[in-house]
Design an enzyme around this catalytic site. Structure first.
Site, mmCIF file in Angstrom:
data_model
loop_
_atom_site.group_PDB
_atom_site.id
_atom_site.type_symbol
_atom_site.label_atom_id
_atom_site.label_comp_id
_atom_site.label_asym_id
_atom_site.label_seq_id
_atom_site.Cartn_x
_atom_site.Cartn_y
_atom_site.Cartn_z
ATOM 1 N N GLY A 13 0.845 -1.202 0.000
ATOM 2 C CA GLY A 13 0.000 0.000 0.000
ATOM 3 C C GLY A 13 0.872 1.241 0.000
ATOM 4 O O GLY A 13 1.918 1.267 0.635
ATOM 5 N N ASP A 75 1.800 -7.147 -5.652
ATOM 6 C CA ASP A 75 2.212 -8.415 -6.290
ATOM 7 C C ASP A 75 3.549 -8.916 -5.744
ATOM 8 O O ASP A 75 4.470 -8.146 -5.519
ATOM 9 C CB ASP A 75 2.325 -8.215 -7.797
ATOM 10 N N GLY A 112 5.322 -4.930 5.872
ATOM 11 C CA GLY A 112 5.615 -6.310 6.261
ATOM 12 C C GLY A 112 5.704 -7.263 5.074
ATOM 13 O O GLY A 112 6.641 -8.077 4.984
ATOM 14 N N ILE A 135 1.578 2.990 7.003
ATOM 15 C CA ILE A 135 0.794 3.791 7.968
ATOM 16 C C ILE A 135 0.471 2.948 9.197
ATOM 17 O O ILE A 135 0.116 3.474 10.231
ATOM 18 C CB ILE A 135 -0.509 4.338 7.345
ATOM 19 N N ASP A 136 0.589 1.612 9.072
ATOM 20 C CA ASP A 136 0.209 0.732 10.186
ATOM 21 C C ASP A 136 1.265 0.678 11.302
ATOM 22 O O ASP A 136 0.976 0.216 12.398
ATOM 23 C CB ASP A 136 -0.024 -0.699 9.675
ATOM 24 N N GLU A 231 -9.795 -0.975 12.173
ATOM 25 C CA GLU A 231 -10.613 -1.851 11.309
ATOM 26 C C GLU A 231 -10.499 -3.327 11.711
ATOM 27 O O GLU A 231 -11.388 -4.121 11.443
ATOM 28 C CB GLU A 231 -10.240 -1.670 9.842
#
Ligand code: F6P
Length: 347
Positions: A13, A75, A112, A135-136, A231
Site C-alpha cells: 500500500g 504483487d 511487512g 501507515i500501520d 478496522e
C-alpha cells in the site's frame, strides 16, 4: 562509469513519505557517484522489467508529494498474478532482470509483505536493502515506519473535527481507522485526539464494557462520546455468524443503538489516511532512512532493513524481520497513558 547501480521499487500500500525516501536514496546515491533506476509498480515492474532512469532531475519537487512516483502494487515475485487470474512463481525472471541490468543492489520500500518478498529475493541471490514504510507502523525491529506519523495526524485531525459535531448533536461518533492486525494508528490518533474509547485488535473488546463507558459519560453530564476503532478490532466473544458483514465501526454503531438509546454515527476514514503530503516528521524520517541506506550500500552492507532505533538508523538482518509483525504490547506506555486519562479499551 558510476561506482554502483541501484535498482529501487515501492511495494504494498502506498503512504506519504515514499517520494521523500526515493529522493533521499537518489540524491545521496548521485552524491556518492552511483546511478539509480526505478521499477514501476513494485515487484511486478521488476518481473516485467519496466524501468525508468532516475537522474537528479527526477528528485526535484517530490519531497512533499504524497503517493509514489514509481507506482506500487501488492504483487509478489513468487506468486505473480497472471492475466487469466492464476499465479506463477516469477522469481527466476526477477533474478534474470536484476542480472541483465547489472544491478549491484535492489532497494525495496515497503511494509511487512515487502520485507518478506525482499527476503525471498535475497535467498534467490540478490543483494537487497529495505526501508520500512507503512501507515500501520507494524514492521518488526524498527521503532517506527514512515507514513505512520502522517496517517496519525490525519486521523487525529478527524477526531478533532468530529468532536464539535458530536458535541452539538449529543451523539456517539465512531471513527474507524485502518489497521487490520495492529492498533498503532487507532491508539496513537485516539490518545492524541482524546477519544473516549479506543478499540484495537490486540485488546478484544466486550460490547457491554464499551456501552458502560459511553453511558458512564452521559451520567457525568458529558453528552457526546468519540470512539476510535481500528478496522481489525475484534469482540472478545466470537460473532454469531462467520459471514463477512459490515465493517467493525458500522457493526458497533448498530449494536450501540440497539442496546442503549444513544444516537450514534460512523465515519470510516479509509484511504484519506494514506493520501497527501507527508508531515515534516515523516519527511525527516524518510530522508534519514534513505540516506543511511546509501551509506550502507557504499559499505556493501546488504540483506538488511534500515531500522530506526532511538535516534539512530541501523541495519537489521532481513532474515530477522521477514514474516514478523510488531503489534501493540498490552503494557505499552501509550496504553498506560490512555488508561490513566480515563480512556476505555472496552476490555
Ligand atoms: O497496509 C496498509 C493498509 O493501509 C492497511 O492499513 C489497510 O488494511 C490496507 O492497507 C488497505 O489496503 P488497500 O489499499 O489495498 O485496500
Amino acid at each position: 562509469m558510476p561506482q554502483k547501480l541501484i535498482g529501487i521499487l515501492t511495494s504494498g500500500g502506498d503512504c506519504p513519505g515514499l517520494n521523500a525516501a526515493i529522493r533521499a536514496v537518489g540524491k545521496a546515491a548521485h552524491a556518492c557517484d552511483m546511478d539509480v533506476i526505478g521499477f514501476h509498480d513494485g515487484f511486478r515492474g521488476l518481473v516485467e522489467c519496466r524501468t525508468t532512469r532516475l537522474g537528479m532531475d527526477r528528485f526535484s519537487g517530490i519531497l512533499t508529494l504524497g503517493g509514489t512516483i514509481l507506482g506500487t502494487s501488492r504483487d509478489k515475485p513468487q506468486k505473480m498474478p497472471l492475466a487469466g487470474g492464476e499465479t506463477m512463481d516469477m522469481t527466476a525472471v526477477a533474478v534474470d532482470n536484476y542480472k541483465r541490468l547489472h544491478l549491484d543492489v535492489l532497494v525495496c520500500l515497503g511494509g511487512g509483505g515487502t520485507q518478506k518478498n525482499a527476503y525471498h529475493l535475497q535467498e534467490a541471490g540478490l543483494n537487497v536493502i529495505t526501508l520500512p514504510k507503512t501507515i500501520d507502523n507494524d514492521v518488526a525491529y524498527t521503532d517506527v515506519t514512515f507514513g505512520f506519523d502522517t496517517a496519525m495526524t490525519i486521523a487525529a485531525e478527524a477526531i478533532d473535527r468530529l468532536h464539535s459535531t458530536a458535541d452539538s448533536h449529543h451523539r456517539v461518533i465512531l471513527l474507524e481507522v485502518m489497521g487490520h492486525n495492529a492498533g498503532w494508528l487507532a491508539l496513537g490518533a485516539g490518545v492524541a485526539g482524546g477519544a473516549d474509547v479506543i478499540l484495537i485488535p490486540e485488546i478484544p473488546y466486550h460490547i457491554e464494557s464499551v456501552i458502560e463507558a459511553l453511558v458512564d459519560r452521559y451520567r457525568q453530564g458529558k453528552r457526546f462520546s468519540i470512539v476510535c476503532v481500528a478496522e481489525g478490532a475484534l469482540p472478545a466473544q466470537a460473532p454469531e455468524s462467520e459471514e463477512p458483514g459490515p465493517s467493525v465501526g458500522v457493526r458497533l454503531a448498530q449494536q450501540i443503538e440497539a442496546m442503549v438509546n444513544l444516537p450514534t454515527r460512523v465515519t470510516v476514514l479509509g484511504h484519506l489516511q494514506r493520501g497527501g503530503t507527508p508531515t515534516p516528521a515523516d519527511r525527516l524520517l524518510a530522508t534519514r532512512l534513505g540516506t543511511k541506506c546509501v551509506e550502507l550500500i557504499q559499505e556493501e552492507v546488504y540483506d538488511v532493513m534500515v531500522a530506526v532505533r532511538g535516534d539512530e538508523c541501523v541495519p537489521v538482518k532481513l532474515k530477522k524481520v521477514a514474516g514478523k509483525l510488531k503489534t501493540v504490547p498490552l503494557d505499552h506506555p501509550w496504553v498506560q497513558s490512555a488508561r490513566l486519562v480515563g480512556t476505555s479499551f472496552g476490555d
